[in-house]
Scaffold this motif. Structure first.
Motif, PDB file in Angstrom:
ATOM      1  N   GLU A 107       0.846  -1.193   0.000  1.00 51.28           N
ATOM      2  CA  GLU A 107       0.000   0.000   0.000  1.00 51.28           C
ATOM      3  C   GLU A 107       0.880   1.241   0.000  1.00 51.28           C
ATOM      4  O   GLU A 107       1.789   1.376   0.834  1.00 51.28           O
ATOM      5  CB  GLU A 107      -0.910  -0.002   1.232  1.00 51.28           C
ATOM      6  CG  GLU A 107      -1.739   1.261   1.370  1.00 51.28           C
ATOM      7  CD  GLU A 107      -2.449   1.340   2.715  1.00 51.28           C
ATOM      8  OE1 GLU A 107      -3.307   2.226   2.882  1.00 51.28           O
ATOM      9  OE2 GLU A 107      -2.127   0.518   3.606  1.00 51.28           O
TER      10      GLU A 107
ATOM     11  N   HIS B  10       0.367  -5.677   3.067  1.00 53.50           N
ATOM     12  CA  HIS B  10      -0.865  -6.379   3.423  1.00 53.50           C
ATOM     13  C   HIS B  10      -0.858  -7.749   2.747  1.00 53.50           C
ATOM     14  O   HIS B  10      -0.461  -7.867   1.574  1.00 53.50           O
ATOM     15  CB  HIS B  10      -2.105  -5.607   2.943  1.00 53.50           C
ATOM     16  CG  HIS B  10      -2.259  -4.259   3.565  1.00 53.50           C
ATOM     17  ND1 HIS B  10      -2.986  -4.047   4.709  1.00 53.50           N
ATOM     18  CD2 HIS B  10      -1.772  -3.036   3.190  1.00 53.50           C
ATOM     19  CE1 HIS B  10      -2.962  -2.765   5.021  1.00 53.50           C
ATOM     20  NE2 HIS B  10      -2.219  -2.122   4.116  1.00 53.50           N
TER      21      HIS B  10
ATOM     22  N   GLN C  11      -8.743 -10.086   5.911  1.00 51.90           N
ATOM     23  CA  GLN C  11      -8.245  -8.810   5.410  1.00 51.90           C
ATOM     24  C   GLN C  11      -8.245  -7.761   6.518  1.00 51.90           C
ATOM     25  O   GLN C  11      -9.154  -7.713   7.358  1.00 51.90           O
ATOM     26  CB  GLN C  11      -9.123  -8.337   4.238  1.00 51.90           C
ATOM     27  CG  GLN C  11      -8.654  -7.043   3.593  1.00 51.90           C
ATOM     28  CD  GLN C  11      -9.505  -6.673   2.393  1.00 51.90           C
ATOM     29  OE1 GLN C  11     -10.295  -7.480   1.900  1.00 51.90           O
ATOM     30  NE2 GLN C  11      -9.360  -5.443   1.901  1.00 51.90           N
ATOM     31  N   SER C  12      -7.240  -6.902   6.502  1.00 51.39           N
ATOM     32  CA  SER C  12      -7.120  -5.828   7.502  1.00 51.39           C
ATOM     33  C   SER C  12      -7.373  -4.478   6.827  1.00 51.39           C
ATOM     34  O   SER C  12      -7.263  -4.342   5.607  1.00 51.39           O
ATOM     35  CB  SER C  12      -5.723  -5.847   8.127  1.00 51.39           C
ATOM     36  OG  SER C  12      -4.731  -5.698   7.120  1.00 51.39           O
ATOM     37  N   PRO C  13      -7.690  -3.442   7.611  1.00 56.39           N
ATOM     38  CA  PRO C  13      -7.977  -2.121   7.033  1.00 56.39           C
ATOM     39  C   PRO C  13      -6.735  -1.479   6.418  1.00 56.39           C
ATOM     40  O   PRO C  13      -5.590  -1.793   6.767  1.00 56.39           O
ATOM     41  CB  PRO C  13      -8.469  -1.313   8.231  1.00 56.39           C
ATOM     42  CG  PRO C  13      -8.897  -2.334   9.242  1.00 56.39           C
ATOM     43  CD  PRO C  13      -7.986  -3.495   9.052  1.00 56.39           C
ATOM     44  N   PHE C  14      -6.991  -0.537   5.486  1.00 53.08           N
ATOM     45  CA  PHE C  14      -5.928   0.300   4.942  1.00 53.08           C
ATOM     46  C   PHE C  14      -5.791   1.565   5.808  1.00 53.08           C
ATOM     47  O   PHE C  14      -6.364   1.643   6.897  1.00 53.08           O
ATOM     48  CB  PHE C  14      -6.216   0.625   3.476  1.00 53.08           C
ATOM     49  CG  PHE C  14      -6.154  -0.600   2.587  1.00 53.08           C
ATOM     50  CD1 PHE C  14      -4.933  -1.155   2.239  1.00 53.08           C
ATOM     51  CD2 PHE C  14      -7.306  -1.205   2.122  1.00 53.08           C
ATOM     52  CE1 PHE C  14      -4.863  -2.287   1.438  1.00 53.08           C
ATOM     53  CE2 PHE C  14      -7.250  -2.335   1.316  1.00 53.08           C
ATOM     54  CZ  PHE C  14      -6.019  -2.886   0.972  1.00 53.08           C
TER      55      PHE C  14
ATOM     56  N   TYR D 228     -10.439   5.249   6.394  1.00 48.52           N
ATOM     57  CA  TYR D 228     -11.726   4.564   6.248  1.00 48.52           C
ATOM     58  C   TYR D 228     -12.157   4.436   4.793  1.00 48.52           C
ATOM     59  O   TYR D 228     -12.532   3.341   4.349  1.00 48.52           O
ATOM     60  CB  TYR D 228     -12.807   5.305   7.035  1.00 48.52           C
ATOM     61  CG  TYR D 228     -14.212   4.854   6.687  1.00 48.52           C
ATOM     62  CD1 TYR D 228     -14.694   3.629   7.125  1.00 48.52           C
ATOM     63  CD2 TYR D 228     -15.041   5.651   5.894  1.00 48.52           C
ATOM     64  CE1 TYR D 228     -15.974   3.206   6.794  1.00 48.52           C
ATOM     65  CE2 TYR D 228     -16.322   5.235   5.557  1.00 48.52           C
ATOM     66  CZ  TYR D 228     -16.789   4.010   6.002  1.00 48.52           C
ATOM     67  OH  TYR D 228     -18.046   3.576   5.680  1.00 48.52           O
TER      68      TYR D 228
ATOM     69  N   THR E 188     -10.318   1.985   2.830  1.00 47.23           N
ATOM     70  CA  THR E 188     -10.666   0.625   3.252  1.00 47.23           C
ATOM     71  C   THR E 188     -11.989   0.182   2.652  1.00 47.23           C
ATOM     72  O   THR E 188     -12.105  -0.923   2.117  1.00 47.23           O
ATOM     73  CB  THR E 188     -10.746   0.555   4.784  1.00 47.23           C
ATOM     74  OG1 THR E 188      -9.477   0.887   5.339  1.00 47.23           O
ATOM     75  CG2 THR E 188     -11.153  -0.835   5.235  1.00 47.23           C
TER      76      THR E 188
ATOM     77  N   ALA F 283     -12.961  -3.127   0.110  1.00 44.55           N
ATOM     78  CA  ALA F 283     -13.526  -4.259   0.838  1.00 44.55           C
ATOM     79  C   ALA F 283     -14.482  -5.034  -0.076  1.00 44.55           C
ATOM     80  O   ALA F 283     -15.055  -4.471  -1.014  1.00 44.55           O
ATOM     81  CB  ALA F 283     -14.268  -3.771   2.074  1.00 44.55           C
TER      82      ALA F 283
ATOM     83  N   LEU G 221     -18.061  -2.137   8.930  1.00 42.98           N
ATOM     84  CA  LEU G 221     -17.014  -1.128   8.806  1.00 42.98           C
ATOM     85  C   LEU G 221     -17.635   0.263   8.889  1.00 42.98           C
ATOM     86  O   LEU G 221     -18.576   0.581   8.154  1.00 42.98           O
ATOM     87  CB  LEU G 221     -16.291  -1.279   7.464  1.00 42.98           C
ATOM     88  CG  LEU G 221     -15.689  -2.664   7.170  1.00 42.98           C
ATOM     89  CD1 LEU G 221     -15.066  -2.694   5.785  1.00 42.98           C
ATOM     90  CD2 LEU G 221     -14.665  -3.047   8.236  1.00 42.98           C
TER      91      LEU G 221
ATOM     92  N   THR H 244     -10.602   3.393  10.393  1.00 44.47           N
ATOM     93  CA  THR H 244     -11.651   2.396  10.209  1.00 44.47           C
ATOM     94  C   THR H 244     -11.947   1.713  11.531  1.00 44.47           C
ATOM     95  O   THR H 244     -11.041   1.195  12.198  1.00 44.47           O
ATOM     96  CB  THR H 244     -11.238   1.328   9.177  1.00 44.47           C
ATOM     97  OG1 THR H 244     -10.895   1.979   7.951  1.00 44.47           O
ATOM     98  CG2 THR H 244     -12.367   0.350   8.942  1.00 44.47           C
TER      99      THR H 244
END
Length: 768
Positions: free
Chosen positions: A589, A607, A638-641, A644, A647, A651, A703, A711
């Motif tokens: 990212e 990620h 999956q994890s957040p970027f 918000y 992300t 998603a 989310l 997020t």
């Protein structure tokens, strides 16, 4: 003594004449209206009226040929009323034989030009518009056994038969009396510009109705019957110009141009002319088969007194059934001793043999099931739609043989399509396909879509090996501008802020596919990707704002298993589609904040996650109401970027409605969720449906935007969201014409009305 003998002969002569009375039946062409002939056959047989000879043209040749081959009126009726009959006519594979392995990715094309491109770069256009692969095999399989009994002599069938065809080069009618029965019936209904012609005795032949749609002269010349029953279902019966109806009839001008006139005066005085009342029916009303049969039956019953008055001899249903059964008892079971070819070189023949005989010895006998499966596996690849099947019986080997003939090849195809909509999501589509077939089958494809909202370019090559498996390298570019998807007719809900989001999706990769069983396809994939998202944080955007930039680079690898037998690529009403995929993502990212972000400097991060997704769509029933369902589930780690909005747009999303892909629906996105609902299809008229859909979306990780534009993941059980749609869909030749009212349980986009003409289809994002 001689005087008494003379008197006895004179007294018995009328009885002997009645006993020897022979009846010829003439069945005209008329496309779908020819199905009325089935009702005529039912009424004649039920009332003991004998049929000694049959001459048929076009659909009259099909119905008459089936009867002459030993099928009862009831069996023919069940055939034309079946769902499979419609599949034969529209080119769809029979239920259970619609193999998914060769199915291409969906695109918005609705017009395909088939061209032949030779080594000198000369083009030749294929003028036929109908797919005949199912019809060809259906005729071959249903008639080959009867033809073997008759030794390919139509006089030795259950009922002696003549079939009319046309040689358009010499402009002469052709009367078919021997040879392949399926070829004769296929030739007699080859309407020019609609079906591809086939060769019979070295000549390309077309629909017999071109030069003789009501062949009374042929039955008199060939069989010399005592009584002729002529059945006309063609609407071309005008003696004078139809001044009052010419505006209505002009749309059928091509049909009138191609069919010869049916003349009732051709029936002699001692004959019977039957004209079923087919007012209100068209030549394409195959879906109204039951009503057409009833029309033919009713008209024949109304004229039964006339028929009985002119035909004195009777044959009971039981006696006809006994004769028919005796004929059919001579049928030889379907066992095949091999394949033969016309027009293929040795490498191409080896490829095709492997499709029919995967893992089998070359000279091993094939069952009927092997032959049918192999044929439909072969023609499921559109390149082989030109292959014509012929089933013949070999007396020496006492087995049947399937001959595959290569008709003029269309190796270059151009697709045109697109969509026009009341939101600014319209676009046009162009696709080009080139095939090369030798030891392998190579399919080269280039496709483009362009519009204000969406643009794409695709280059890929699929190489099919006969083992079977395929390799497909590809390169794709997609871009979406969500700021350019406004409602052209005005917003029907309260004003909301525009969606400021521009997405660029670049990917390249390799797919390796294999068939799994008869109806599933497995695909292993490796893909490199480079994506860019530009967006704002918040609801207010001014022209001086600079956008956040989120770049994702890396690769994904995974496996998918899928099948699809849906009858349409959008707004289906029958069939089913199931898929399961699991993917591993490894991405970097690169985040660069704009002036709507609270962050001051860019951030780099790594990620990686695994995601599994399953979808199911299924429709039930065959009547006016066809219920169905659509369901979807996603599980991932999956994890957040970094923020918000970055992300939420990356998603997994639930997109069940036709315009879902053109909206950013924040309440319908989550790393883990289940969703589903009902799809109700009500057929109002032919090709006109009313659809009523409703779905529930349950995120296991809801989310939402937290502090500092981050997020926040909530696992509240009460998070549940509804989306629904109600609308009309007309399935036009250029794609669906849809008018719908849509509801989303989402703050930004709650209500909407959408009208679109054409297929509203886009490529999937690389993170899907």
């Amino acid at each position: 003594m001689k005087r008494y003998l003379f008197i006895l002969v004179a007294l018995l002569a009328p009885a002997l004449a009645v006993a020897q009375q022979r009846v010829g039946l003439v069945l005209s062409g008329g496309a779908a209206k020819g199905i009325a002939h089935v009702g005529v056959l039912k009424a004649l047989e039920e009332n003991g009226i004998p049929i000694d000879y049959i001459v048929g043209t076009s659909m009259g040749g099909i119905i008459g040929g089936c009867y002459a081959a030993g099928m009862s009126p009831y069996e023919i009726e069940q055939m034309v009323l079946s769902e499979q009959f419609l599949r034969w006519l529209n080119g769809s594979s029979e239920e259970g034989y619609n193999y998914f392995y060769h199915q291409s990715d969906l695109n918005p094309g609705f017009l395909k030009l088939d061209l032949a491109l030779d080594s000198t770069f000369n083009f030749q256009l294929n003028s036929s518009i109908a797919n005949d692969v199912s019809l060809n095999f259906a005729l071959a399989e249903k008639l080959a056994q009867a033809a073997s009994i008759a030794n390919n002599n139509f006089d030795s069938l259950f009922i002696p038969l003549r079939v009319m065809a046309a040689d358009i080069f010499t402009q002469n009618q052709v009367t078919l009396a021997k040879g392949s029965l399926s070829d004769a019936l296929r030739a007699t209904q080859t309407v020019p510009f609609f079906y591809r012609p086939i060769r019979v005795d070295g000549k390309y032949l077309f629909d017999g109705g071109v030069y003789n749609n009501f062949p009374v002269d042929v039955v008199r010349r060939e069989f010399k019957p005592d009584v002729i029953i002529g059945v006309n279902v063609s609407s071309k019966i005008f003696e004078d110009y139809p001044y009052d109806n010419d505006d209505k009839l002009i749309s059928r001008s091509l049909m009138y141009l191609l069919l010869d006139k049916s003349d009732p005066a051709a029936i002699p005085q001692n004959g019977i002319f039957i004209q079923p009342n087919l007012k209100g029916y068209t030549a394409f009303d195959f879906s109204r088969a039951r009503s057409l049969i009833d029309s033919g039956y009713s008209q024949t019953v109304r004229q039964m007194d006339e028929i009985r008055g002119k035909i004195s001899i009777r044959r009971s249903c039981d006696s006809v059934a006994d004769i028919r059964n005796a004929f059919n008892d001579k049928r030889v079971p379907y066992v095949f001793d091999g394949l033969t070819f016309q027009g293929f070189n040795s490498k191409q023949r080896n490829y095709i043999r492997r499709v029919f005989r995967p893992g089998s010895a070359r000279h091993e006998q094939l069952t009927y099931s092997d032959i049918k499966r192999g044929y439909f596996k072969l023609v499921s690849e559109k390149y082989f739609a030109n292959v014509y099947p012929r089933i013949s019986y070999n007396k020496d080997s006492k087995a049947f043989n399937l001959e595959l003939t290569r008709r003029p090849q269309q190796n270059f195809q151009v697709d045109f399509g697109g969509v026009i909509a009341t939101r600014d999501i319209s676009n046009i589509f162009l696709g080009m396909n080139y095939y090369r077939f030798n030891r392998t089958l190579s399919h080269f494809y280039v496709g483009f879509q362009t519009g204000n909202f969406y643009k794409s370019a695709t280059i890929k090559t699929r190489i099919d090996f006969p083992h079977p498996f395929y390799l497909e390298p590809y390169l794709m570019f997609d871009s979406w501008n969500f700021l350019e998807n406004a409602d052209l007719l005005g917003d029907v809900s309260s004003p909301v802020a525009p969606t400021v989001l521009r997405r660029i999706n670049r990917k390249f990769g390799l797919h390796a596919g294999i068939p799994v069983g008869s109806n599933f396809k497995g695909v292993f994939k490796v893909e490199g990707l480079s994506n860019v998202d530009h967006y704002i944080n918040g609801d207010v955007f001014i022209s001086t704002d600079t956008l956040d930039e989120l770049r994702l680079k890396g690769y994904k690898a995974g496996f998918s298993l899928s099948t699809n037998t849906l009858n349409r690529k959008q707004y289906a009403s029958s069939g089913r589609a199931y898929s399961f995929c699991i993917d591993y993502y490894d991405l970097r990212e690169y985040y660069k904040p704009g002036n709507t972000s609270i962050m001051m400097s860019g951030i780099h991060a790594k990620h990686h996650w695994v995601r599994a997704k399953a979808t199911a769509e299924h429709y039930f029933g065959t009547g006016k109401y066809r219920p169905g369902f659509y369901a979807e589930a996603v599980i991932s780690d999956q994890s957040p970027f970094q923020n918000y909005y970055g992300t939420i747009i990356n998603a997994p999303a639930f997109m069940p409605l036709q315009d879902s892909r053109s909206l950013v629906l924040e309440n319908f996105r989550s790393f883990n969720y289940v969703a589903g609902g009902m799809r109700n299809v009500f057929t109002l008229r032919s090709k006109l449906d009313f659809r009523l859909d409703a779905y529930l979306f349950k995120p296991f990780e809801y989310l939402k935007e937290g502090a500092n534009q981050g997020t926040e993941i909530s696992k509240e059980l009460e998070s549940l969201f509804l989306t629904a749609s109600a609308g009309f869909v007309y399935h036009a030749p250029i794609g669906p014409v849809s008018f719908s009212a849509n509801y989303y349980d989402d703050d930004e986009t709650r209500f909407g009305v959408l009208l679109h003409v054409g297929f509203l289809l886009f490529n999937k994002h690389s993170l899907e």
